[in-house]
Design a protein around this motif. Sequence first.
Motif, PDB file in Angstrom:
ATOM      1  N   ASN A  72      17.814  17.410  48.713  1.00  0.00           N
ATOM      2  CA  ASN A  72      16.857  16.387  48.258  1.00  0.00           C
ATOM      3  C   ASN A  72      16.114  16.850  47.014  1.00  0.00           C
ATOM      4  OD1 ASN A  72      17.481  14.537  50.268  1.00  0.00           O
ATOM      5  ND2 ASN A  72      16.021  15.436  51.693  1.00  0.00           N
ATOM      6  N   LYS A  73      15.685  18.098  47.002  1.00  0.00           N
ATOM      7  CA  LYS A  73      15.001  18.640  45.831  1.00  0.00           C
ATOM      8  C   LYS A  73      15.947  18.693  44.641  1.00  0.00           C
ATOM      9  CE  LYS A  73      11.419  21.550  46.786  1.00  0.00           C
ATOM     10  NZ  LYS A  73      10.718  22.804  47.041  1.00  0.00           N
ATOM     11  N   LEU A  74      17.187  19.064  44.895  1.00  0.00           N
ATOM     12  CA  LEU A  74      18.194  19.124  43.826  1.00  0.00           C
ATOM     13  C   LEU A  74      18.441  17.742  43.251  1.00  0.00           C
ATOM     14  CD1 LEU A  74      20.245  20.603  42.116  1.00  0.00           C
ATOM     15  CD2 LEU A  74      21.840  20.520  44.047  1.00  0.00           C
ATOM     16  N   VAL A 122      17.580  13.683  38.760  1.00  0.00           N
ATOM     17  CA  VAL A 122      16.961  12.456  38.252  1.00  0.00           C
ATOM     18  C   VAL A 122      15.916  12.783  37.186  1.00  0.00           C
ATOM     19  CG1 VAL A 122      15.503  10.483  38.887  1.00  0.00           C
ATOM     20  CG2 VAL A 122      17.430  11.138  40.342  1.00  0.00           C
ATOM     21  N   GLU A 123      15.112  13.828  37.433  1.00  0.00           N
ATOM     22  CA  GLU A 123      14.097  14.232  36.445  1.00  0.00           C
ATOM     23  C   GLU A 123      14.726  14.550  35.097  1.00  0.00           C
ATOM     24  OE1 GLU A 123      11.419  17.406  37.481  1.00  0.00           O
ATOM     25  OE2 GLU A 123      11.094  16.550  39.469  1.00  0.00           O
ATOM     26  N   CYS A 124      15.934  15.067  35.124  1.00  0.00           N
ATOM     27  CA  CYS A 124      16.635  15.427  33.884  1.00  0.00           C
ATOM     28  C   CYS A 124      17.366  14.240  33.278  1.00  0.00           C
ATOM     29  CB  CYS A 124      17.608  16.575  34.151  1.00  0.00           C
ATOM     30  SG  CYS A 124      16.774  18.123  34.529  1.00  0.00           S
ATOM     31  N   GLY A 125      17.215  13.060  33.866  1.00  0.00           N
ATOM     32  CA  GLY A 125      17.823  11.857  33.323  1.00  0.00           C
ATOM     33  C   GLY A 125      19.318  11.757  33.574  1.00  0.00           C
ATOM     34  N   LEU A 126      19.777  12.430  34.619  1.00  0.00           N
ATOM     35  CA  LEU A 126      21.204  12.418  34.942  1.00  0.00           C
ATOM     36  C   LEU A 126      21.415  11.772  36.300  1.00  0.00           C
ATOM     37  CD1 LEU A 126      22.026  16.138  34.036  1.00  0.00           C
ATOM     38  CD2 LEU A 126      22.595  14.122  32.669  1.00  0.00           C
ATOM     39  N   PHE A 132      27.229  17.855  48.423  1.00  0.00           N
ATOM     40  CA  PHE A 132      25.852  17.451  48.689  1.00  0.00           C
ATOM     41  C   PHE A 132      25.715  16.900  50.105  1.00  0.00           C
ATOM     42  CE2 PHE A 132      24.140  16.614  44.101  1.00  0.00           C
ATOM     43  CZ  PHE A 132      24.297  17.950  43.820  1.00  0.00           C
ATOM     44  N   ASN A 133      26.682  16.110  50.542  1.00  0.00           N
ATOM     45  CA  ASN A 133      26.624  15.529  51.884  1.00  0.00           C
ATOM     46  C   ASN A 133      26.775  16.580  52.977  1.00  0.00           C
ATOM     47  OD1 ASN A 133      26.153  12.912  51.031  1.00  0.00           O
ATOM     48  ND2 ASN A 133      28.321  12.422  50.892  1.00  0.00           N
ATOM     49  N   ALA A 134      27.305  17.738  52.634  1.00  0.00           N
ATOM     50  CA  ALA A 134      27.422  18.860  53.580  1.00  0.00           C
ATOM     51  C   ALA A 134      26.221  19.797  53.420  1.00  0.00           C
ATOM     52  CB  ALA A 134      28.732  19.601  53.353  1.00  0.00           C
ATOM     53  N   ASP A 135      25.107  19.276  52.942  1.00  0.00           N
ATOM     54  CA  ASP A 135      23.878  20.048  52.699  1.00  0.00           C
ATOM     55  C   ASP A 135      24.099  21.205  51.736  1.00  0.00           C
ATOM     56  OD1 ASP A 135      22.243  18.446  54.275  1.00  0.00           O
ATOM     57  OD2 ASP A 135      22.726  19.578  56.091  1.00  0.00           O
ATOM     58  N   GLY A 136      25.064  21.068  50.858  1.00  0.00           N
ATOM     59  CA  GLY A 136      25.296  22.079  49.837  1.00  0.00           C
ATOM     60  C   GLY A 136      25.921  23.354  50.347  1.00  0.00           C
ATOM     61  N   GLU A 137      26.346  23.366  51.612  1.00  0.00           N
ATOM     62  CA  GLU A 137      26.879  24.587  52.207  1.00  0.00           C
ATOM     63  C   GLU A 137      28.153  25.080  51.530  1.00  0.00           C
ATOM     64  OE1 GLU A 137      27.182  24.269  56.425  1.00  0.00           O
ATOM     65  OE2 GLU A 137      25.071  23.758  56.635  1.00  0.00           O
ATOM     66  N   ASP A 143      13.816  27.830  45.343  1.00  0.00           N
ATOM     67  CA  ASP A 143      13.419  26.729  46.224  1.00  0.00           C
ATOM     68  C   ASP A 143      14.590  25.823  46.591  1.00  0.00           C
ATOM     69  OD1 ASP A 143      10.806  27.596  46.214  1.00  0.00           O
ATOM     70  OD2 ASP A 143      10.120  26.105  44.746  1.00  0.00           O
ATOM     71  N   ILE A 144      15.497  25.621  45.658  1.00  0.00           N
ATOM     72  CA  ILE A 144      16.611  24.701  45.891  1.00  0.00           C
ATOM     73  C   ILE A 144      17.781  25.387  46.583  1.00  0.00           C
ATOM     74  CG2 ILE A 144      18.390  23.305  44.749  1.00  0.00           C
ATOM     75  CD1 ILE A 144      16.198  22.603  42.639  1.00  0.00           C
ATOM     76  N   PHE A 145      18.235  26.492  46.039  1.00  0.00           N
ATOM     77  CA  PHE A 145      19.469  27.099  46.543  1.00  0.00           C
ATOM     78  C   PHE A 145      19.256  28.121  47.651  1.00  0.00           C
ATOM     79  CE2 PHE A 145      20.561  25.648  42.241  1.00  0.00           C
ATOM     80  CZ  PHE A 145      21.605  24.805  42.558  1.00  0.00           C
ATOM     81  N   PHE A 146      18.033  28.571  47.812  1.00  0.00           N
ATOM     82  CA  PHE A 146      17.728  29.542  48.866  1.00  0.00           C
ATOM     83  C   PHE A 146      16.556  29.042  49.694  1.00  0.00           C
ATOM     84  CE2 PHE A 146      19.496  31.849  45.224  1.00  0.00           C
ATOM     85  CZ  PHE A 146      20.616  32.406  45.820  1.00  0.00           C
ATOM     86  N   SER A 147      16.655  27.789  50.132  1.00  0.00           N
ATOM     87  CA  SER A 147      15.537  27.150  50.815  1.00  0.00           C
ATOM     88  C   SER A 147      15.288  27.738  52.202  1.00  0.00           C
ATOM     89  CB  SER A 147      15.740  25.647  50.907  1.00  0.00           C
ATOM     90  OG  SER A 147      16.862  25.339  51.694  1.00  0.00           O
ATOM     91  N   GLN A 148      16.273  28.369  52.774  1.00  0.00           N
ATOM     92  CA  GLN A 148      16.105  28.995  54.073  1.00  0.00           C
ATOM     93  C   GLN A 148      15.798  30.466  53.858  1.00  0.00           C
ATOM     94  OE1 GLN A 148      19.558  28.789  56.578  1.00  0.00           O
ATOM     95  NE2 GLN A 148      18.297  28.224  58.321  1.00  0.00           N
ATOM     96  N   PHE A 149      14.725  30.957  54.447  1.00  0.00           N
ATOM     97  CA  PHE A 149      14.310  32.351  54.267  1.00  0.00           C
ATOM     98  C   PHE A 149      15.380  33.278  54.792  1.00  0.00           C
ATOM     99  CE2 PHE A 149      11.429  35.682  53.457  1.00  0.00           C
ATOM    100  CZ  PHE A 149      11.596  36.609  54.463  1.00  0.00           C
ATOM    101  N   VAL A 150      15.744  34.245  53.963  1.00  0.00           N
ATOM    102  CA  VAL A 150      16.730  35.234  54.352  1.00  0.00           C
ATOM    103  C   VAL A 150      16.010  36.558  54.558  1.00  0.00           C
ATOM    104  CG1 VAL A 150      18.819  36.457  53.670  1.00  0.00           C
ATOM    105  CG2 VAL A 150      18.500  34.063  53.008  1.00  0.00           C
TER     106      VAL A 150
END
Length: 72
Positions: free
Chosen positions: A5-7, A12-16, A36-41, A64-71
């Motif tokens: 969702n953040k991605l 959209v913010e970048c006009g794409l 994207f539909n696979a949650d980016g996995e 925040d986008i690609f490492f949203s889950q704390f490792v």
Amino acid sequence: MVNVNKLRGKIVECGLNTSELANLIGIDRTTLYRKFNADGETLTIREADLISKELNLSRDEVNDIFFSQFVA
């Protein structure tokens, strides 16, 4: 897990849209939609790097986008 969702918001913010981003990073639009539909996995490190460069993401945004889950 990727914060898709953040991605999508940054796209959209970048006009794409997702199709345009897919073209810019050199993959088929349906492949990117599927990832994207696979949650980016299934996004590769290379694809994440290309996306971050095309969207001009800061280091914090990449984390925040690609490492949203704390490792630990």
